[in-house]
Design an enzyme around this catalytic site. Structure first.
Site, PDB file in Angstrom:
ATOM      1  CE  LYS A 127      -3.834  -0.029   2.328  1.00  0.00           C
ATOM      2  NZ  LYS A 127      -4.849  -0.014   3.417  1.00  0.00           N
TER       3      LYS A 127
ATOM      4  CD  GLU B 210       8.932  -7.528   6.390  1.00  0.00           C
ATOM      5  OE1 GLU B 210       8.700  -7.985   7.523  1.00  0.00           O
ATOM      6  OE2 GLU B 210       8.443  -6.462   5.963  1.00  0.00           O
TER       7      GLU B 210
ATOM      8  N   GLY C  69      -5.418  -5.331   5.173  1.00  0.00           N
ATOM      9  CA  GLY C  69      -4.574  -6.233   4.391  1.00  0.00           C
ATOM     10  C   GLY C  69      -5.067  -7.658   4.369  1.00  0.00           C
ATOM     11  NE  ARG C  70      -6.814  -8.864  10.481  1.00  0.00           N
ATOM     12  CZ  ARG C  70      -6.310  -7.708  10.877  1.00  0.00           C
ATOM     13  NH1 ARG C  70      -5.204  -7.228  10.314  1.00  0.00           N
ATOM     14  NH2 ARG C  70      -6.888  -7.002  11.849  1.00  0.00           N
TER      15      ARG C  70
ATOM     16  CD  GLU D 213      -2.108  -9.074  10.943  1.00  0.00           C
ATOM     17  OE1 GLU D 213      -0.887  -9.343  10.970  1.00  0.00           O
ATOM     18  OE2 GLU D 213      -2.709  -8.713   9.917  1.00  0.00           O
TER      19      GLU D 213
ATOM     20  CG  HIS E 197      -1.141 -40.941   9.319  1.00  0.00           C
ATOM     21  ND1 HIS E 197      -1.055 -42.266   9.677  1.00  0.00           N
ATOM     22  CD2 HIS E 197      -2.189 -40.855   8.463  1.00  0.00           C
ATOM     23  CE1 HIS E 197      -1.995 -42.956   9.052  1.00  0.00           C
ATOM     24  NE2 HIS E 197      -2.697 -42.124   8.307  1.00  0.00           N
TER      25      HIS E 197
ATOM     26  CE  LYS F 294       5.155  -4.224   9.836  1.00  0.00           C
ATOM     27  NZ  LYS F 294       4.097  -3.524   9.069  1.00  0.00           N
TER      28      LYS F 294
END
Length: 546
Positions: A206, A212, A267-268, A353, A384, A512
């Site tokens: 954005k 990152e 964002g999510r 979040e 398993h 951050k």
């Protein structure tokens, strides 16, 4: 605002759990022959079975009373009306507008946002059609065969999950790839077998400043320019999903190739926006529209259905029941479809979040549990791995089983065996096995009585482990959209009950900020800031040996 745990509705549920904790689902099923047919609901192509829970009709009534005590219906209306329910950032929460197919206006601050939403969707349609049709060409005149999405968090997990889930709908090209981790290995391994001349990058940020994402984007830019021998190649091989035109242009991307989204989209919750461009490129815009339509159908169900028949509300309240009254600390999402392998991780972010908060919207510290730890893995692999703990461990772990009735790959009896395992696990979790049943089974197999008595406790299962089962016809764009929206609104429901803001994420920020300080020290080769002694020692150890 009084905390919800002081309400009569909460206190009634706390007292009710003390009675229900003594009950076993075996007895509930025995006392109610119609339970399996009665405790289920359908919406937007999703069938929910919630019979295998430690609940009665009284439990459900009390849970719906709690939802009304928290004013869920008013908050639901406020979200759809574009009110600023994200109070700490003073923003609307209107991802539902991104998939609004009704033609109904949806407004933020008195302005209808639908023309902007539909405008970006049309730009996405045009662009994806050009790339998929070969009209958009790389610097050397060759068509695009690979698309690399560079983002992190919601700008990565959503498109990645959906592209994987819709693999059967992908064509040979363009193939989607995703880079998120700032670890250079992620970018290196992704690009290792790609050709710069036929690779398109989508940089999703954005602000166009995310550490990152921009670190990976700059390294991808160098790889491209080195491979094609010209800075001019960036224009043909990079597009942006951002709101920062200045930074996009500075990077070398033509702002005509910048796709916008808005601050009322978290964002999510953003895969329905231009963040979903990799999805449209991978499966075609018509299927991206079908994904949106599935979510819209679930939105309309959530918006209009009475609480008692509302799938997201039912799932959300069942979660509150176990987290706050039964002491459950985790929740497992168990898809019985390999294409949904990233679905648990996607809602790990979506849930944790959103609802991993310890204060209410008013800033009061809560005295009750909020968001659970969310985890999971596709069946039958999980059986398993960790199902042992769910069946016989000391933790109560509510589970969601998700399965399609039809497979995209009907090989022999694979799907029948897959679904048999799915249904068997929910039955085993509910029924368990008594000590006598375990002993009798061993005796029937020919084991002597002494050995059967010795081993019976190892093979006894308490059962009474709750599970929901969600069935869809097949994992299609429409049903996937409906499933995603279902879980989004479940998370919203729980956040409203707990009185928290599900749409900020301040807990992400401190790390951050500290990383920025530490990075400058690593670059300078000297520890100059005040840290705790452990962090200082670790930094010095690293600097001596790097």
């Amino acid at each position: 605002m009084a905390l919800i745990d002081s309400s009569p509705a909460w206190q009634a549920l706390a007292a009710h759990w003390q009675r229900m904790a003594q009950m076993h689902m075996r007895d509930l099923f025995a006392a109610d022959p119609d339970r399996g047919e009665r405790l289920c609901a359908d919406a937007a192509g999703v069938h929910l079975d919630f019979a295998k829970h430690i609940i009665t009709d009284e439990t459900l009534t009390l849970l719906f009373d709690l939802a009304r005590a928290a004013d869920l219906e008013t908050w639901r209306a406020r979200m759809f009306d574009g009110k600023h329910i994200n109070s700490t950032e003073d923003r609307a929460v209107l991802h539902v507008a991104l998939r609004n197919r009704s033609g109904r206006p949806m407004s933020v601050d008195g302005r209808d946002v639908m023309p902007d939403v539909n405008g970006v969707l049309e730009r996405m349609r045009t662009f994806s059609d050009r790339v998929r049709g070969g009209d958009w060409q790389g610097f050397t005149g060759r068509p695009i065969r690979d698309v690399v999405n560079i983002g992190i968090g919601g700008s990565n997990l959503g498109p990645k999950m959906v592209c994987t889930a819709l693999t059967p709908y992908q064509s040979e090209a363009p193939r989607p790839h995703f880079v998120s981790n700032v670890d250079g290995s992620h970018l290196t391994e992704t690009l290792k077998h790609l050709d710069p001349a036929t690779t398109l990058f989508i940089v999703a940020s954005k602000t166009f400043t995310t550490q990152e994402t921009m670190t990976n984007a700059q390294s991808a830019r160098r790889w491209l320019v080195d491979g094609l021998g010209s800075e001019a190649a960036v224009r043909n091989h990079f597009v942006a999903v951002s709101t920062n035109a200045e930074k996009v242009a500075e990077f070398g991307i033509d702002t005509e190739h910048m796709f916008e989204f808005w601050d009322w989209v978290g964002g999510r919750y953003s895969l329905w926006s231009a963040i979903g461009l990799p999805i449209a490129l991978a499966v075609g815009f018509e299927r991206f529209e079908a994904l949106i339509k599935g979510a819209h159908d679930m939105d309309e169900h959530f918006r209009t259905a009475p609480l008692e028949q509302n799938l997201p509300v039912i799932l959300g309240l069942l979660g509150v029941w176990y987290i706050d009254f039964a002491g459950a600390r985790t929740h497992a999402i168990l898809p019985y479809d390999q294409y949904l392998e990233h679905f648990p991780a996607y809602f790990q972010q979506g849930d944790m979040e959103s609802n991993g908060k310890h204060v209410t919207r008013d800033g009061a510290r809560v005295g009750y549990a909020t968001g659970p730890v969310v985890w999971g893995q596709p069946g039958t692999d999980g059986q398993h791995a960790f199902y042992q703990l769910i069946h016989q461990g000391t933790e109560l772990i509510p589970t969601d089983f998700i399965a399609p009735i039809k497979s995209h790959n009907p090989i022999g009896d694979h799907h029948a065996k897959l679904l048999a395992n799915c249904f068997a696990q929910t039955e085993a979790l509910m029924r368990g096995r008594t000590l006598e049943e375990a002993r009798d089974a061993m005796l029937a197999s020919g084991m002597d009585s002494h050995e059967a008595a010795r081993l019976a406790p190892q093979r006894q299962f308490d059962g009474n482990r709750p599970s929901s089962t969600l069935l869809v016809e097949q994992i299609t764009p429409h049903t996937l959209g409906a499933l995603i929206a279902l879980y989004e609104h479940k998370i919203f429901t729980q956040g409203i009950v707990w009185g928290i803001n599900s749409f900020d994420q301040w807990g992400v920020e401190l790390g951050k900020q500290l990383a920025g300080v530490i990075l400058s020290e690593i670059q300078a080769g000297d520890v100059s800031s005040e840290h705790d002694t452990s962090t200082t020692a670790l930094l010095r150890y690293y600097l001596r040996r790097r």
